[in-house]
Design a protein around this motif. Structure first.
Motif, short mmCIF file in Angstrom:
data_model
loop_
_atom_site.label_atom_id
_atom_site.label_comp_id
_atom_site.label_asym_id
_atom_site.label_seq_id
_atom_site.Cartn_x
_atom_site.Cartn_y
_atom_site.Cartn_z
N ASN A 379 35.58 35.31 20.94
CA ASN A 379 33.96 35.50 20.98
C ASN A 379 33.37 36.35 19.77
O ASN A 379 32.48 36.17 19.03
CB ASN A 379 33.44 35.78 22.27
N MET A 380 33.79 37.77 20.02
CA MET A 380 33.45 38.70 18.95
C MET A 380 33.70 38.23 17.46
O MET A 380 33.11 38.03 16.59
CB MET A 380 34.21 40.01 19.09
N ILE A 397 43.37 31.98 18.52
CA ILE A 397 43.11 30.52 18.99
C ILE A 397 44.71 30.10 19.57
O ILE A 397 45.00 29.54 20.59
CB ILE A 397 42.60 29.35 18.06
N ASP A 398 45.48 30.25 18.73
CA ASP A 398 46.98 29.92 18.61
C ASP A 398 47.49 30.68 20.18
O ASP A 398 48.24 29.96 20.92
CB ASP A 398 47.95 30.26 17.89
N TYR A 399 47.18 31.77 20.24
CA TYR A 399 47.64 32.47 21.45
C TYR A 399 47.16 32.05 22.71
O TYR A 399 47.99 31.77 23.75
CB TYR A 399 47.16 34.01 21.15
N LEU A 400 45.83 31.67 22.77
CA LEU A 400 45.05 31.37 23.76
C LEU A 400 45.51 29.91 24.43
O LEU A 400 46.04 29.81 25.69
CB LEU A 400 43.65 31.38 23.85
N GLN A 410 36.83 26.71 26.86
CA GLN A 410 35.88 25.89 27.39
C GLN A 410 34.51 26.65 27.09
O GLN A 410 33.41 26.11 26.66
CB GLN A 410 35.64 25.71 28.80
N PRO A 411 34.37 27.94 27.06
CA PRO A 411 33.06 28.68 26.70
C PRO A 411 32.87 28.26 25.20
O PRO A 411 31.46 28.61 25.00
CB PRO A 411 33.40 30.17 26.98
N PHE A 412 33.56 28.04 24.40
CA PHE A 412 32.94 27.91 23.00
C PHE A 412 32.62 26.10 22.63
O PHE A 412 32.36 25.89 21.48
CB PHE A 412 34.29 28.35 22.17
N THR A 413 32.79 25.28 23.48
CA THR A 413 32.26 24.01 23.37
C THR A 413 31.69 23.39 24.33
O THR A 413 31.94 23.77 25.74
CB THR A 413 33.52 23.32 22.95
N LYS A 414 30.87 22.23 24.32
CA LYS A 414 30.20 21.34 25.37
C LYS A 414 31.26 20.23 26.01
O LYS A 414 30.94 19.68 26.96
CB LYS A 414 28.96 21.16 24.97
N LEU A 448 36.57 24.04 17.42
CA LEU A 448 36.03 25.36 17.11
C LEU A 448 35.38 25.47 15.63
O LEU A 448 34.93 26.42 15.13
CB LEU A 448 36.77 26.55 17.50
N LYS A 449 35.80 24.37 14.86
CA LYS A 449 35.63 24.32 13.45
C LYS A 449 36.16 25.66 12.59
O LYS A 449 35.52 26.16 11.78
CB LYS A 449 34.23 24.23 13.14
N VAL A 450 37.30 25.96 13.18
CA VAL A 450 38.04 27.02 12.47
C VAL A 450 39.12 26.53 11.45
O VAL A 450 40.08 25.72 11.98
CB VAL A 450 38.93 27.97 13.50
N LYS A 451 39.52 27.26 10.32
CA LYS A 451 40.46 26.84 9.32
C LYS A 451 41.61 27.72 9.57
O LYS A 451 41.36 29.02 9.82
CB LYS A 451 39.77 27.15 7.90
N ARG A 452 42.82 27.26 9.62
CA ARG A 452 44.11 27.83 9.65
C ARG A 452 44.27 28.80 8.58
O ARG A 452 43.90 28.59 7.46
CB ARG A 452 45.12 26.91 9.75
N THR A 453 44.75 30.17 9.08
CA THR A 453 45.07 30.67 7.71
C THR A 453 46.48 30.57 7.56
O THR A 453 47.12 29.79 8.22
CB THR A 453 45.13 32.46 8.55
#
Length: 598
Positions: A379-380, A397-400, A410-414, A448-453
């Motif tokens: 979240n941070m 994200i991979d870890y979780l 779930q807290p990050f999306t509807k 989450l619209k996150v790009k892989r590193t």
């Protein structure tokens, strides 16, 4: 001196005693042996189910053994003992259906923690609120030596039978496959070794209190091998601590592992020498036992600093939670043995087993705490635009998702992630678990619209090989030309004709040129087809290596008066072979060109 070997009737009588004393444990050992034999040649899905069953058998063996030993030491009636057995069995059956290690890595940790806790329960269950310290030590000494003896006998038995099979294979051309050796190993370890160990468990716990024997070999090993090694490690750690103080720098992460290793083997040494540490003639042993916990004080401080550094920077994970718990436990144990007048070695296995069980389920467990910590950290990171924070998002994200599943986000999306994850897992009949887990992680990145590193993308690296292995069929062809990943351009004379090969890094193709004729072998298309089959769960393999039918790793073209067949023997690519930026980092292949002159 004559050596008297036990007769068949004696061995059978001993086996029957074990069956009557530990009936459920023997059934569990037989069930585990059968399951292990079936693991050798089953489908991926069935293999995972059998491995979970084997883990449950391990838990059941220790739980049932704990129950029986507790009932025996307290002289319970047969009816009461069977009630306890059924409760223990019910616990293990419940765990079998609750745990899903193929889907959630967190459950792999749970199984390990439960196995650790249940093994410790066996170590003290007959002595709960009863028995002397000497009886407790003699009982565990017997278990320890019996385990070593069982492993030795099982090792010799397996080696002897395996050599016999090799001899039969070589002399009579029987063609004994590797699966036979694996099944033999399963029978010897899960079957013979377990039952042999059970046969040596003490039954008269009151008699153990009167036993004051001590193996001479154990004293020599502890005094002249284990304790000197501990002293060397202690010196290294103390010098490193002095270096930290002088340079005023935080300790490295490795130091926590070294301190815990030193503490484990040091405490083990103290337990091994417990009955003789105060006897005359054991000055070196007495000195070690007296100063061990005193010297642990600076090491505990160093350990707590190392733990604080890791947790403060990256939050809590399961492994860091366990590290924190062990650091706190070691601190309390050190205080206990330094200041308590009435010391009991029983506190070591009792406290460790309680902590291990508390770490498996509940709001205080390793998994609840680490999940809360990493969700808070994500979240941070999602709110921050700092370059370093953005890079760390994919790792969290991979870890979780890997450990706790898609619903943790779930807290990050509807989107209803519980329902979505359930739909993915229902496809298990058509897909390998790997493909499902991969789809979950891909879904998480998309939502989450996150790009892989680059670090996260490296986990997508895959290797494909033909099912036939390194064996290449050259029947019907005249020439074989190796294709190596490091050689982008080369030529080969075939009679009076020059054949040139150029590997195009941009298009991921290989060009074969004969005169004015140019033919492209599209390796990129091959790579995309391979990864699509993997995502669909249609390939066998494990880790990062998977196997394709030979025809899917070969391409045939006509070049002038030649027929040229490219056979790929190793294709290294990524799960996202259609994305150029990722493919550029991971793509290469080796193989052969087979040439036939028409």
């Amino acid at each position: 001196m004559k050596i008297k070997f036990p007769s068949i009737s004696t061995l059978w009588s001993s086996f029957l005693k074990v069956v009557f004393r530990f009936p459920l444990q023997v059934l569990v050992a037989i069930a585990a042996t059968i399951a292990w034999c079936l693991v050798v040649d089953t489908s991926k899905r069935t293999e995972e189910e059998l491995i979970l069953f084997l883990c449950t058998c391990n838990l059941a063996l220790t739980v049932l053994l704990t129950v029986d030993l507790y009932a025996e030491s307290n002289k319970f009636s047969v009816a009461k003992q069977w009630v306890l057995r059924l409760i223990g069995l019910l616990i293990c059956v419940s765990l079998h259906f609750m745990l899903k290690p193929a889907f959630y890595l967190a459950d792999v940790y749970r199984i390990a923690l439960l196995a650790f806790a249940f093994h410790l329960l066996v170590a003290y269950s007959p002595f709960i609120n009863k028995g002397s310290a000497n009886g407790f030590w003699q009982y565990n000494k017997t278990l320890f030596l019996r385990i070593l003896t069982s492993a030795l006998y099982a090792g010799v038995l397996f080696a002897g039978l395996a050599i016999a099979l090799v001899a039969i294979d070589g002399l009579f051309n029987v063609n004994i496959k590797w699966e036979v050796y694996m099944r033999l190993f399963a029978v010897v370890t899960a079957g013979f070794m377990t039952i042999f160990f059970l046969a040596g468990i003490p039954s008269d716990f009151e008699e153990l209190d009167k036993d004051d024997s001590y193996p001479k070999g154990l004293k020599i090993f502890t005094q002249y091998v284990l304790i000197p090694l501990m002293t060397i490690y202690l010196v290294i750690l103390l010098v490193y601590e002095a270096k930290i103080i002088v340079n005023w720098e935080l300790p490295k992460g490795l130091v926590s592992t070294l301190i815990l290793g030193y503490a484990v083997f040091g405490i083990l040494s103290l337990l091994l020498i417990q009955p003789i540490k105060d006897k005359e003639g054991n000055g070196w042993i007495k000195l070690f036992s007296r100063f061990f916990y005193v010297m642990m004080i600076p090491l505990v401080v160093l350990l707590l600093l190392a733990v604080w550094k890791r947790v403060g920077s990256y939050g809590i994970t399961e492994s860091r939670y366990i590290l924190v718990i062990l650091a706190i436990w070691l601190t309390l144990i050190t205080i206990y043995f330094l200041f308590s007048k009435k010391q009991s070695i029983k506190i070591i296995p009792v406290s460790l087993s309680i902590l291990a069980i508390l770490s498996t389920y509940g709001p205080q467990s390793a998994f609840s705490v680490s999940k809360f910590s990493q969700v808070k950290r994500l979240n941070m990171l999602m709110k921050s635009n700092e370059e370093e924070d953005v890079k760390q998002r994919s790792a969290v994200i991979d870890y979780l998702v890997d450990r706790h599943g898609l619903t943790v986000l779930q807290p990050f999306t509807k989107v209803n992630l519980r329902e979505l994850e359930h739909e993915m897992e229902l496809k298990d009949t058509a897909q390998y678990r790997y493909a499902i887990k991969r789809n979950k992680i891909d879904t998480a990145y998309s939502l989450l619209k996150v790009k892989r590193t680059e670090y996260a993308a490296s986990f997508d690296y895959k290797q494909f090989e033909p099912e036939t292995g390194t064996l290449t069929d050259i029947k019907g062809y005249d020439y074989l030309i190796p294709i190596e990943s490091y050689n982008d351009k080369f030529s080969q004379k075939i009679g009076n004709v020059e054949l040139r090969v150029e590997r195009d890094k941009q298009s991921k193709s290989t060009k074969v040129i004969v005169g004015d004729t140019v033919v492209d072998f599209d390796i990129l298309k091959m790579s995309i087809e391979a990864t699509n089959l993997l995502k669909a769960g249609k390939l066998k393999g494990s880790g990062g290596k998977f196997y394709l039918p030979t025809e899917l790793l070969s391409i045939v073209h006509k070049v002038g008066n030649m027929e040229v067949k490219l056979v790929v023997t190793t294709l290294n690519t990524t799960i996202n072979a259609d994305k150029k930026e990722e493919l550029d980092r991971w793509f290469n292949y080796n193989g052969y060109l087979l040439v036939r002159i028409k």
